[in-house]
Motif scaffolding. Structure first.
Motif, PDB file in Angstrom:
ATOM      1  N   LEU A  70      35.731  -9.428 -69.077  1.00  0.00           N
ATOM      2  CA  LEU A  70      35.477  -8.092 -69.626  1.00  0.00           C
ATOM      3  C   LEU A  70      34.008  -7.863 -69.941  1.00  0.00           C
ATOM      4  CD1 LEU A  70      38.590  -7.701 -71.960  1.00  0.00           C
ATOM      5  CD2 LEU A  70      38.147  -6.513 -69.811  1.00  0.00           C
ATOM      6  N   PHE A  71      33.276  -8.941 -70.250  1.00  0.00           N
ATOM      7  CA  PHE A  71      31.855  -8.799 -70.564  1.00  0.00           C
ATOM      8  C   PHE A  71      30.963  -8.967 -69.331  1.00  0.00           C
ATOM      9  CE2 PHE A  71      33.252  -9.270 -74.932  1.00  0.00           C
ATOM     10  CZ  PHE A  71      32.346  -8.484 -75.630  1.00  0.00           C
ATOM     11  N   MET A  72      31.566  -9.139 -68.160  1.00  0.00           N
ATOM     12  CA  MET A  72      30.779  -9.356 -66.947  1.00  0.00           C
ATOM     13  C   MET A  72      29.818  -8.202 -66.630  1.00  0.00           C
ATOM     14  SD  MET A  72      30.394 -11.977 -65.059  1.00  0.00           S
ATOM     15  CE  MET A  72      31.900 -12.882 -65.372  1.00  0.00           C
ATOM     16  N   PRO A  73      30.203  -6.909 -66.828  1.00  0.00           N
ATOM     17  CA  PRO A  73      29.235  -5.827 -66.568  1.00  0.00           C
ATOM     18  C   PRO A  73      27.975  -5.950 -67.416  1.00  0.00           C
ATOM     19  CG  PRO A  73      31.442  -4.931 -66.780  1.00  0.00           C
ATOM     20  CD  PRO A  73      31.532  -6.373 -67.190  1.00  0.00           C
ATOM     21  N   VAL A  74      28.134  -6.416 -68.654  1.00  0.00           N
ATOM     22  CA  VAL A  74      26.980  -6.607 -69.531  1.00  0.00           C
ATOM     23  C   VAL A  74      26.058  -7.676 -68.943  1.00  0.00           C
ATOM     24  CG1 VAL A  74      26.219  -7.282 -71.840  1.00  0.00           C
ATOM     25  CG2 VAL A  74      28.319  -5.940 -71.554  1.00  0.00           C
ATOM     26  N   LEU A  75      26.646  -8.764 -68.443  1.00  0.00           N
ATOM     27  CA  LEU A  75      25.848  -9.835 -67.848  1.00  0.00           C
ATOM     28  C   LEU A  75      25.144  -9.363 -66.581  1.00  0.00           C
ATOM     29  CD1 LEU A  75      28.344 -12.843 -68.260  1.00  0.00           C
ATOM     30  CD2 LEU A  75      26.337 -12.296 -69.665  1.00  0.00           C
ATOM     31  N   ILE A  76      25.859  -8.557 -65.790  1.00  0.00           N
ATOM     32  CA  ILE A  76      25.281  -8.061 -64.535  1.00  0.00           C
ATOM     33  C   ILE A  76      24.082  -7.147 -64.816  1.00  0.00           C
ATOM     34  CG2 ILE A  76      25.710  -6.556 -62.543  1.00  0.00           C
ATOM     35  CD1 ILE A  76      28.559  -7.702 -62.474  1.00  0.00           C
ATOM     36  N   ARG A  77      24.222  -6.287 -65.835  1.00  0.00           N
ATOM     37  CA  ARG A  77      23.112  -5.391 -66.187  1.00  0.00           C
ATOM     38  C   ARG A  77      21.944  -6.163 -66.782  1.00  0.00           C
ATOM     39  NH1 ARG A  77      24.228   0.063 -66.233  1.00  0.00           N
ATOM     40  NH2 ARG A  77      22.434   0.381 -67.604  1.00  0.00           N
ATOM     41  N   ARG A  78      22.245  -7.228 -67.494  1.00  0.00           N
ATOM     42  CA  ARG A  78      21.195  -7.999 -68.176  1.00  0.00           C
ATOM     43  C   ARG A  78      20.459  -8.933 -67.218  1.00  0.00           C
ATOM     44  NH1 ARG A  78      17.548 -10.200 -69.667  1.00  0.00           N
ATOM     45  NH2 ARG A  78      17.037 -11.213 -71.649  1.00  0.00           N
ATOM     46  N   PHE A  79      21.206  -9.584 -66.321  1.00  0.00           N
ATOM     47  CA  PHE A  79      20.601 -10.624 -65.490  1.00  0.00           C
ATOM     48  C   PHE A  79      20.574 -10.305 -63.991  1.00  0.00           C
ATOM     49  CE2 PHE A  79      22.423 -12.845 -69.199  1.00  0.00           C
ATOM     50  CZ  PHE A  79      21.261 -13.379 -69.724  1.00  0.00           C
ATOM     51  N   ALA A  80      21.153  -9.198 -63.554  1.00  0.00           N
ATOM     52  CA  ALA A  80      21.231  -8.806 -62.134  1.00  0.00           C
ATOM     53  C   ALA A  80      22.332  -9.572 -61.421  1.00  0.00           C
ATOM     54  CB  ALA A  80      19.902  -9.006 -61.411  1.00  0.00           C
ATOM     55  N   ARG A  81      22.876  -8.926 -60.390  1.00  0.00           N
ATOM     56  CA  ARG A  81      24.038  -9.474 -59.687  1.00  0.00           C
ATOM     57  C   ARG A  81      23.770 -10.855 -59.087  1.00  0.00           C
ATOM     58  NH1 ARG A  81      25.866  -4.401 -55.963  1.00  0.00           N
ATOM     59  NH2 ARG A  81      25.847  -2.833 -57.609  1.00  0.00           N
ATOM     60  N   ARG A  82      22.599 -10.996 -58.471  1.00  0.00           N
ATOM     61  CA  ARG A  82      22.358 -12.244 -57.743  1.00  0.00           C
ATOM     62  C   ARG A  82      22.381 -13.449 -58.679  1.00  0.00           C
ATOM     63  NH1 ARG A  82      17.639  -9.406 -58.042  1.00  0.00           N
ATOM     64  NH2 ARG A  82      15.819 -10.424 -58.971  1.00  0.00           N
ATOM     65  N   TRP A  83      21.929 -13.245 -59.939  1.00  0.00           N
ATOM     66  CA  TRP A  83      21.923 -14.371 -60.874  1.00  0.00           C
ATOM     67  C   TRP A  83      23.324 -14.635 -61.437  1.00  0.00           C
ATOM     68  CZ3 TRP A  83      18.120 -17.163 -59.847  1.00  0.00           C
ATOM     69  CH2 TRP A  83      16.866 -16.621 -59.535  1.00  0.00           C
ATOM     70  N   VAL A  84      24.113 -13.587 -61.584  1.00  0.00           N
ATOM     71  CA  VAL A  84      25.502 -13.781 -62.031  1.00  0.00           C
ATOM     72  C   VAL A  84      26.294 -14.508 -60.940  1.00  0.00           C
ATOM     73  CG1 VAL A  84      27.637 -12.599 -62.705  1.00  0.00           C
ATOM     74  CG2 VAL A  84      25.434 -11.777 -63.561  1.00  0.00           C
ATOM     75  N   TYR A  85      26.061 -14.118 -59.678  1.00  0.00           N
ATOM     76  CA  TYR A  85      26.726 -14.807 -58.569  1.00  0.00           C
ATOM     77  C   TYR A  85      26.294 -16.275 -58.526  1.00  0.00           C
ATOM     78  CZ  TYR A  85      28.730 -15.478 -53.903  1.00  0.00           C
ATOM     79  OH  TYR A  85      29.490 -15.922 -52.837  1.00  0.00           O
ATOM     80  N   THR A  86      25.000 -16.518 -58.686  1.00  0.00           N
ATOM     81  CA  THR A  86      24.470 -17.886 -58.690  1.00  0.00           C
ATOM     82  C   THR A  86      25.095 -18.710 -59.815  1.00  0.00           C
ATOM     83  OG1 THR A  86      22.364 -17.155 -57.733  1.00  0.00           O
ATOM     84  CG2 THR A  86      22.371 -19.264 -58.890  1.00  0.00           C
ATOM     85  N   ALA A  87      25.194 -18.107 -61.006  1.00  0.00           N
ATOM     86  CA  ALA A  87      25.802 -18.801 -62.143  1.00  0.00           C
ATOM     87  C   ALA A  87      27.265 -19.125 -61.861  1.00  0.00           C
ATOM     88  CB  ALA A  87      25.687 -17.945 -63.400  1.00  0.00           C
TER      89      ALA A  87
END
Length: 399
Positions: A70-87
């Motif tokens: 549920l908090f994934m959109p917050v992470l995507i906005r904060r760190f960008a998609r490519r870094w969330v995918y990498t994580a």
């Protein structure tokens, strides 16, 4: 001139992202997850020695993983998609380190890393797909993605069990880490984050509870969620209780791995189901799939341990029809979601996976208190009937 950077020639030669790009990423990710898909429940059973307690463990992990989704959109906005995918890819590898401890605490942390990693990878990949694939091509793209993952989900579970039983826990979970790093390399090679079509969201950040309310207010999105939840409940049950059933019925661990691999081998039928969906329409095809799944599950529950191989065959029959929903189900969401709220709605939509890993074990832990293992399949069959009725009633004929 001093700030100009010359990129290697092979970087500029990377093709624009298309259906095959996402199919190859998903296939590699599938190898990272499939390799230990049948090892994890058996490993949990070895630690806990009770199938009901295993269900409780899965319930706890899914509850924790749900909040991350549920908090994934917050992470995507904060760190960008490519870094969330990498994580997400890194979390799959980190989970392997916890699993090799072969302790209850390590098992829980490993399962949690796996859930969190899968969530990050799924949401970001879906966003990339919606940015690069036209709506009219979603059905073809999704069926191709499922078909390419067939190799991983066919060979992975048996390979994982083989490594686990012959070479030990380090070999099985070490393979996962290798696939996770290959996935990272492939993702960065494709440079999806550099595509000019992908831009930062213009809407202000919305809290997760508001996103849920917005999602629930849209009937098409609710429908897409239920379809995805139903088919994912089947796979959760198949992956967890299929191997457990084979072990408890006396067929052995290898039989459990073979059952999972045989079910996943049917993923090549995704292309067939994709064509069937275009020929006959998504609504009748998905309704047929749900009802056929229910019949197979009721029969599997009735046969139970009396004839384990027949029960396994009936579960495979259910898997065959579930693949129709893998190929067609997500198109309902992709065609219905507004482009300006894709990250937020994709995160809420992705909770179907968390709930499908949370709800069945929780319900089964109660059912198993009163009935045998076959009752698990009958309970799931009831859900499939409900999903089939709702699909026929509410999916538009034009879809």
């Amino acid at each position: 001139m001093g700030t100009h950077v010359r990129h290697p020639m092979w970087l500029s030669a990377v093709r624009p992202a298309g259906a095959r790009t996402f199919a190859s990423l998903y296939a590699t990710e599938s190898f990272a997850r499939a390799t230990v898909s049948s090892v994890i429940p058996i490993q949990a059973y070895e630690i806990l020695q009770n199938e009901q307690t295993v269900s409780i463990l899965y319930t706890v992990v899914s509850l924790l993983g749900l909040s991350v989704t549920l908090f994934m959109p917050v992470l995507i906005r904060r760190f960008a998609r490519r870094w969330v995918y990498t994580a997400g890819a890194c979390l799959l590898a980190v989970g392997s380190l916890f699993f090799i401890t072969h302790t209850l605490f390590g098992q829980m942390l490993g399962m949690l890393c796996r859930v969190m990693g899968a969530s990050a990878l799924s949401i970001t990949l879906n966003l990339y797909i919606m940015d690069h694939i036209r709506k009219t091509d979603f059905m073809r793209s999704e069926s191709l993605r499922m078909a390419w993952s067939m190799v991983a989900w066919t060979g992975g579970p048996t390979m994982g069990i083989f490594l686990y039983t012959h070479f030990g826990i380090y070999a099985a979970h070490g393979a996962v880490a290798i696939f996770a790093f290959v996935l990272l390399g492939l993702f960065w090679f494709y440079r999806l984050s550099d595509n000019p079509l992908i831009a930062a969201g213009k809407s202000r950040a919305v809290n997760p509870l508001a996103n849920i309310g917005r999602f629930i207010s849209q009937p098409r999105l609710r429908l897409a969620w239920l379809i995805a939840f139903g088919r994912s409940c089947f796979w959760t049950t198949f992956f967890v209780y299929g191997p457990l059933f084979m072990v408890i019925a006396g067929q052995g661990e290898i039989a459990g791995g073979l059952l999972i691999s045989a079910g996943n081998a049917l993923l090549f039928m995704a292309i067939f189901w994709g064509k069937a969906g275009k020929r006959f329409g998504a609504r009748p095809t998905m309704t047929l799939a749900f009802i056929a799944m229910a019949i197979a599950l009721f029969a599997a529950g009735a046969v139970g341990t009396a004839a384990p191989l027949l029960t396994g065959g009936l579960l495979l029959c259910g898997a065959f029809f579930t693949i129709a929903l893998d190929a067609l189900g997500s198109t309902v969401f992709m065609r219905s979601v507004h482009s300006y709220e894709r990250p937020q709605m994709a995160a809420v939509y992705r909770t179907y996976l968390d709930f499908s890993e949370l709800t069945p074990p929780m319900v089964y832990s109660v059912v198993l208190t009163f009935f045998g293992l076959g009752s698990v399949f009958v309970t799931l069959g009831c859900l499939m009937v409900v999903c089939g009725i709702v699909t026929w009633r509410y999916v538009p004929k034009s879809m």
